[in-house]
Design a protein around this motif. Sequence first.
Motif, PDB file in Angstrom:
ATOM      1  N   PHE A 269       1.264   4.104  -2.776  1.00 49.86           N
ATOM      2  CA  PHE A 269       0.953   5.737  -2.387  1.00 49.86           C
ATOM      3  C   PHE A 269       1.966   6.353  -2.976  1.00 49.86           C
ATOM      4  O   PHE A 269       1.587   7.415  -3.465  1.00 49.86           O
ATOM      5  CB  PHE A 269       0.894   5.379  -0.780  1.00 49.86           C
ATOM      6  CG  PHE A 269       0.639   7.228  -0.381  1.00 49.86           C
ATOM      7  CD1 PHE A 269      -1.085   7.452  -0.333  1.00 49.86           C
ATOM      8  CD2 PHE A 269       1.428   7.774  -0.012  1.00 49.86           C
ATOM      9  CE1 PHE A 269      -1.160   8.830  -0.084  1.00 49.86           C
ATOM     10  CE2 PHE A 269       1.274   9.175   0.580  1.00 49.86           C
ATOM     11  CZ  PHE A 269      -0.089   9.629   0.476  1.00 49.86           C
TER      12      PHE A 269
ATOM     13  N   VAL B 162      -3.051  14.428  -1.998  1.00 52.65           N
ATOM     14  CA  VAL B 162      -1.863  13.150  -1.841  1.00 52.65           C
ATOM     15  C   VAL B 162      -0.600  13.697  -2.111  1.00 52.65           C
ATOM     16  O   VAL B 162       0.450  13.546  -1.678  1.00 52.65           O
ATOM     17  CB  VAL B 162      -2.289  12.276  -2.641  1.00 52.65           C
ATOM     18  CG1 VAL B 162      -1.333  11.155  -2.601  1.00 52.65           C
ATOM     19  CG2 VAL B 162      -3.682  11.458  -1.882  1.00 52.65           C
TER      20      VAL B 162
ATOM     21  N   CYS C 208       6.438   9.268   7.167  1.00 50.28           N
ATOM     22  CA  CYS C 208       4.880   8.834   6.878  1.00 50.28           C
ATOM     23  C   CYS C 208       4.550   7.965   7.839  1.00 50.28           C
ATOM     24  O   CYS C 208       5.313   7.037   8.225  1.00 50.28           O
ATOM     25  CB  CYS C 208       4.873   8.423   5.542  1.00 50.28           C
ATOM     26  SG  CYS C 208       3.276   7.771   5.297  1.00 50.28           S
TER      27      CYS C 208
ATOM     28  N   GLY D 104       2.644  14.435  -0.146  1.00 52.09           N
ATOM     29  CA  GLY D 104       4.104  13.715  -0.458  1.00 52.09           C
ATOM     30  C   GLY D 104       4.886  14.746  -0.708  1.00 52.09           C
ATOM     31  O   GLY D 104       6.331  14.531   0.130  1.00 52.09           O
TER      32      GLY D 104
ATOM     33  N   PHE E  92       1.589   6.863  -6.598  1.00 46.62           N
ATOM     34  CA  PHE E  92       0.496   7.748  -6.916  1.00 46.62           C
ATOM     35  C   PHE E  92       0.647   9.071  -6.766  1.00 46.62           C
ATOM     36  O   PHE E  92       0.236   9.899  -7.455  1.00 46.62           O
ATOM     37  CB  PHE E  92      -1.015   7.280  -6.165  1.00 46.62           C
ATOM     38  CG  PHE E  92      -2.278   8.150  -6.285  1.00 46.62           C
ATOM     39  CD1 PHE E  92      -2.727   7.930  -7.650  1.00 46.62           C
ATOM     40  CD2 PHE E  92      -2.747   8.890  -5.235  1.00 46.62           C
ATOM     41  CE1 PHE E  92      -3.953   8.692  -8.047  1.00 46.62           C
ATOM     42  CE2 PHE E  92      -3.889   9.685  -5.679  1.00 46.62           C
ATOM     43  CZ  PHE E  92      -4.327   9.606  -7.059  1.00 46.62           C
ATOM     44  N   VAL E  93       1.420   9.276  -5.619  1.00 47.67           N
ATOM     45  CA  VAL E  93       2.129  10.628  -5.363  1.00 47.67           C
ATOM     46  C   VAL E  93       2.873  11.293  -6.508  1.00 47.67           C
ATOM     47  O   VAL E  93       2.516  12.446  -7.134  1.00 47.67           O
ATOM     48  CB  VAL E  93       2.790  10.938  -4.184  1.00 47.67           C
ATOM     49  CG1 VAL E  93       3.594  11.943  -3.934  1.00 47.67           C
ATOM     50  CG2 VAL E  93       1.961  10.451  -2.873  1.00 47.67           C
TER      51      VAL E  93
ATOM     52  N   HIS F 229      -5.842  13.393  -5.952  1.00 47.03           N
ATOM     53  CA  HIS F 229      -4.394  13.181  -6.007  1.00 47.03           C
ATOM     54  C   HIS F 229      -3.907  14.653  -5.719  1.00 47.03           C
ATOM     55  O   HIS F 229      -2.678  14.638  -4.944  1.00 47.03           O
ATOM     56  CB  HIS F 229      -3.892  13.234  -7.741  1.00 47.03           C
ATOM     57  CG  HIS F 229      -2.472  13.343  -7.788  1.00 47.03           C
ATOM     58  ND1 HIS F 229      -1.758  14.506  -8.378  1.00 47.03           N
ATOM     59  CD2 HIS F 229      -1.441  12.393  -7.603  1.00 47.03           C
ATOM     60  CE1 HIS F 229      -0.714  14.255  -8.392  1.00 47.03           C
ATOM     61  NE2 HIS F 229      -0.416  12.930  -7.691  1.00 47.03           N
TER      62      HIS F 229
ATOM     63  N   VAL G  19       0.861  -1.149  -0.167  1.00 47.45           N
ATOM     64  CA  VAL G  19      -0.143  -0.053  -0.043  1.00 47.45           C
ATOM     65  C   VAL G  19       0.839   1.121   0.097  1.00 47.45           C
ATOM     66  O   VAL G  19       0.411   2.195  -0.545  1.00 47.45           O
ATOM     67  CB  VAL G  19      -0.818   0.059   1.331  1.00 47.45           C
ATOM     68  CG1 VAL G  19      -1.692   1.358   1.351  1.00 47.45           C
ATOM     69  CG2 VAL G  19      -1.970  -1.244   0.937  1.00 47.45           C
ATOM     70  N   HIS G  20       2.095   1.170   0.761  1.00 48.24           N
ATOM     71  CA  HIS G  20       2.890   2.368   0.891  1.00 48.24           C
ATOM     72  C   HIS G  20       3.499   2.470  -0.302  1.00 48.24           C
ATOM     73  O   HIS G  20       3.760   3.779  -0.863  1.00 48.24           O
ATOM     74  CB  HIS G  20       3.867   2.148   2.052  1.00 48.24           C
ATOM     75  CG  HIS G  20       4.481   3.348   2.477  1.00 48.24           C
ATOM     76  ND1 HIS G  20       5.343   3.323   3.667  1.00 48.24           N
ATOM     77  CD2 HIS G  20       4.350   4.612   2.177  1.00 48.24           C
ATOM     78  CE1 HIS G  20       5.848   4.640   3.713  1.00 48.24           C
ATOM     79  NE2 HIS G  20       5.274   5.353   2.923  1.00 48.24           N
TER      80      HIS G  20
END
Length: 126
Positions: free
Chosen positions: A17, A41, A55, A45, A20-21, A38, A13-14
């Motif tokens: 993430f 997020v 984080c 980031g 995605f960042v 986004h 998941v990290h």
Amino acid sequence: MAYRALADLVLIVHFAFVLFVIFGGVLTLRWPRVAWIHLPVALYGAAVEFVGFVCPLTPLEVGLRQRGGQAGYAGGFIDHYITAAIYPTGLTRQVQFIVGAALVVLNVAVYGIWWKRRAMTRRGSM
């Protein structure tokens, strides 16, 4: 065993993430509504890189690993998994600022394209 599996799930998941960042802005070119997710997020980031805090997923993963009988690690997710492979000497504040700036520049460029497309679409519908 369950703690190790949970730690691996947090790791996945990290990593998703982080991806995605970095690349989530590109998704907005196809699905504009993704921007609502986004943008905050990406700001988070960038803040992690500029401010230098850890984080919350990192201590969660480390804690789960330790409960599962594995060794934890010090530092952050990027330092442990990504920087260790790319920069053997470790993550410095200067590198963090460069990563943060690259993240901002990439997303400003992508959102500039998104905004231009949005403006053209609106003009075409009038």
